[in-house]
Design a protein around this motif. Structure first.
Motif, PDB file in Angstrom:
ATOM      1  N   UNK A 252       0.841  -1.214   0.000  1.00 53.47           N
ATOM      2  CA  UNK A 252       0.000   0.000   0.000  1.00 53.47           C
ATOM      3  C   UNK A 252       0.866   1.251   0.000  1.00 53.47           C
ATOM      4  N   UNK A 253       1.949   1.233   0.791  1.00 53.04           N
ATOM      5  CA  UNK A 253       2.813   2.418   0.859  1.00 53.04           C
ATOM      6  C   UNK A 253       3.465   2.685  -0.496  1.00 53.04           C
ATOM      7  N   UNK A 254       3.866   1.631  -1.198  1.00 54.75           N
ATOM      8  CA  UNK A 254       4.472   1.809  -2.532  1.00 54.75           C
ATOM      9  C   UNK A 254       3.427   2.383  -3.494  1.00 54.75           C
ATOM     10  N   UNK A 255       2.223   1.838  -3.458  1.00 50.69           N
ATOM     11  CA  UNK A 255       1.148   2.350  -4.327  1.00 50.69           C
ATOM     12  C   UNK A 255       0.877   3.823  -4.066  1.00 50.69           C
ATOM     13  N   UNK A 256       1.001   4.235  -2.797  1.00 53.97           N
ATOM     14  CA  UNK A 256       0.638   5.607  -2.424  1.00 53.97           C
ATOM     15  C   UNK A 256       1.802   6.583  -2.577  1.00 53.97           C
ATOM     16  N   UNK A 257       2.982   6.108  -2.939  1.00 52.45           N
ATOM     17  CA  UNK A 257       4.164   6.987  -2.910  1.00 52.45           C
ATOM     18  C   UNK A 257       4.598   7.484  -4.282  1.00 52.45           C
ATOM     19  N   UNK A 258       3.760   7.309  -5.283  1.00 54.70           N
ATOM     20  CA  UNK A 258       4.071   7.892  -6.589  1.00 54.70           C
ATOM     21  C   UNK A 258       4.969   7.049  -7.475  1.00 54.70           C
ATOM     22  N   UNK A 259       4.995   5.742  -7.240  1.00 57.01           N
ATOM     23  CA  UNK A 259       5.796   4.870  -8.104  1.00 57.01           C
ATOM     24  C   UNK A 259       4.973   4.380  -9.302  1.00 57.01           C
ATOM     25  N   UNK A 260       5.680   3.996 -10.368  1.00 56.98           N
ATOM     26  CA  UNK A 260       5.027   3.357 -11.519  1.00 56.98           C
ATOM     27  C   UNK A 260       5.148   1.844 -11.468  1.00 56.98           C
ATOM     28  N   UNK A 261       6.314   1.368 -10.963  1.00 55.94           N
ATOM     29  CA  UNK A 261       6.509  -0.081 -10.875  1.00 55.94           C
ATOM     30  C   UNK A 261       7.250  -0.406  -9.581  1.00 55.94           C
ATOM     31  N   UNK A 262       7.149  -1.669  -9.171  1.00 61.95           N
ATOM     32  CA  UNK A 262       7.972  -2.180  -8.076  1.00 61.95           C
ATOM     33  C   UNK A 262       8.294  -3.631  -8.380  1.00 61.95           C
ATOM     34  N   UNK A 263       9.567  -3.997  -8.195  1.00 67.17           N
ATOM     35  CA  UNK A 263       9.990  -5.378  -8.479  1.00 67.17           C
ATOM     36  C   UNK A 263      10.158  -6.156  -7.180  1.00 67.17           C
ATOM     37  N   UNK A 264       9.780  -7.433  -7.251  1.00 69.60           N
ATOM     38  CA  UNK A 264       9.887  -8.339  -6.104  1.00 69.60           C
ATOM     39  C   UNK A 264      10.961  -9.370  -6.420  1.00 69.60           C
ATOM     40  N   UNK A 265      11.064 -10.396  -5.572  1.00 70.34           N
ATOM     41  CA  UNK A 265      11.883 -11.555  -5.950  1.00 70.34           C
ATOM     42  C   UNK A 265      10.997 -12.778  -6.158  1.00 70.34           C
ATOM     43  N   UNK A 266       9.689 -12.531  -6.317  1.00 69.16           N
ATOM     44  CA  UNK A 266       8.790 -13.645  -6.649  1.00 69.16           C
ATOM     45  C   UNK A 266       9.215 -14.120  -8.041  1.00 69.16           C
ATOM     46  N   UNK A 267       9.543 -15.419  -8.181  1.00 71.42           N
ATOM     47  CA  UNK A 267      10.115 -15.856  -9.456  1.00 71.42           C
ATOM     48  C   UNK A 267       9.088 -15.999 -10.565  1.00 71.42           C
ATOM     49  N   UNK A 268       9.511 -15.731 -11.795  1.00 64.72           N
ATOM     50  CA  UNK A 268       8.641 -15.987 -12.942  1.00 64.72           C
ATOM     51  C   UNK A 268       8.705 -14.897 -13.988  1.00 64.72           C
ATOM     52  N   UNK A 269       7.872 -15.068 -15.026  1.00 62.50           N
ATOM     53  CA  UNK A 269       7.743 -14.100 -16.114  1.00 62.50           C
ATOM     54  C   UNK A 269       6.598 -13.151 -15.793  1.00 62.50           C
ATOM     55  N   UNK A 270       6.559 -12.010 -16.511  1.00 62.81           N
ATOM     56  CA  UNK A 270       5.477 -11.044 -16.348  1.00 62.81           C
ATOM     57  C   UNK A 270       4.739 -10.901 -17.665  1.00 62.81           C
ATOM     58  N   UNK A 271       3.424 -10.975 -17.603  1.00 61.42           N
ATOM     59  CA  UNK A 271       2.662 -10.680 -18.819  1.00 61.42           C
ATOM     60  C   UNK A 271       1.518  -9.754 -18.444  1.00 61.42           C
ATOM     61  N   UNK A 272       1.080  -8.952 -19.409  1.00 64.64           N
ATOM     62  CA  UNK A 272      -0.009  -8.027 -19.141  1.00 64.64           C
ATOM     63  C   UNK A 272      -1.334  -8.773 -19.084  1.00 64.64           C
ATOM     64  N   UNK A 273      -2.259  -8.406 -18.197  1.00 64.14           N
ATOM     65  CA  UNK A 273      -2.091  -7.403 -17.154  1.00 64.14           C
ATOM     66  C   UNK A 273      -1.366  -7.996 -15.957  1.00 64.14           C
ATOM     67  N   UNK A 274      -0.256  -7.342 -15.576  1.00 61.35           N
ATOM     68  CA  UNK A 274       0.473  -7.775 -14.382  1.00 61.35           C
ATOM     69  C   UNK A 274       0.294  -6.687 -13.341  1.00 61.35           C
TER      70      UNK A 274
END
Ligand code: ZN
Length: 302
Positions: A252-274
């Motif tokens: 929630x804090x990342x969503x509220x702080x003006x970011x466009x993206x945030x990366x985790x270490x959850x493994x895998x590929x990303x496809x839209x909508x991600x």
């Protein structure tokens, strides 16, 4: 499954028969984000870069942001390169190699680390065990058990640990754990390297109970980086970064702080909508055996 002679033959046949080409074709629309930390061998990194250039299309994190936000298309087999923490070996070893191959990179920096206020707690544990001539495996186990402690308790346990090993931790990190200087960050940014904040002190965010402390770590590191760079920083990286390490409050804090993206270490590929604030990554290292790296990059193995 045990590595039987039959299995080895099957793996050989898979590689000779272009098996990874098929995996790449199958995964061609998925964005792979590779995560690096340390660099010591430029030749090993160059061979990974050559492989990336041969089979993938490198994209910047800004472009990933536009893909997620407005659907700007990515090329097939896109790959984004990220480097965590802000160690100085990015500048001395990795940057010249990535630049030679024309591969864009995003570096996520721990701002108190670059400010010279701390060195990273995992590094302190590893250093203490190494200096005490204890096996690497013991330090790994200690890191894992310290991860489960609340933040404040972890820091005091760390102090007790080095005392019990009879090691005095220097206040400045030893050379192999040193951070970039801010003027180097600016110089790299001028050459096209993108930077994003990775908190102020690199805590495990889910282990902090105070929401205002979580917000300070996230929004504070964004402000600090923006002050040094003189431009907005809109791509964030969670420390440790499994879902268990992140938690709802940090998300929630990342969503509220003006970011466009945030990366985790959850493994895998990303496809839209991600979810742009929980992007998956694949852990990479220049020291990986070549074939293993090829499998990771193809997301045959993540
Ligand atoms: Zn990190």
């Amino acid at each position: 499954m045990r590595d039987t002679p039959f299995k080895r033959l099957a793996i050989e046949a898979f590689h000779r028969g272009g098996g990874l080409d098929a995996v790449r074709w199958f995964n061609r629309r998925g964005l792979r984000i590779l995560m690096y930390h340390h660099f010591s061998d430029p030749a090993a990194l160059a061979s990974q870069c050559a492989h990336i250039r041969r089979h993938y299309n490198p994209v910047s994190i800004s472009r990933v942001g536009r893909w997620l936000k407005i659907g700007e298309p990515l090329p097939e087999n896109p790959v984004a390169i990220t480097v965590d923490d802000g160690y100085r070996d990015f500048l001395t070893v990795a940057h010249p190699v990535f630049r030679e191959y024309g591969i864009p990179v995003t570096v996520f920096v721990v701002t108190d680390f670059l400010d010279g206020k701390l060195w990273l707690w995992v590094d302190r544990v590893q250093y203490a065990y190494r200096r005490a001539n204890r096996p690497y495996e013991e330090s790994r186990q200690m890191v894992e058990s310290l991860k489960r402690l609340p933040n404040a308790e972890r820091l005091s346990a760390l102090a007790r640990l080095s005392a019990s090993l009879g090691i005095v931790l220097p206040s400045e990190p030893p050379p192999e754990y040193r951070p970039l200087f801010w003027d180097e960050v600016r110089r790299l940014a001028a050459e096209g390297v993108e930077f994003g904040p990775h908190t102020m002190t690199h805590p495990i965010l889910s282990s902090i109970s105070s929401v205002s402390e979580i917000t300070r770590e996230i929004a504070g590191s964004k402000r600090r980086l923006e002050d040094e760079l003189g431009r907005p920083s809109v791509h964030f990286c969670y420390p440790n970064g499994s879902w268990h390490d992140i938690g709802e409050d940090a998300l929630s804090a990342v969503r509220a702080s003006g970011f466009e993206t945030a990366v985790s270490t959850i493994p895998g590929l990303n496809s839209r909508p991600a979810d742009p604030f929980l992007l998956r990554r694949i852990a990479a290292d220049p020291a990986l055996p070549e074939r293993y790296f090829h499998q990771l990059a193809a997301a045959f193995r993540v």
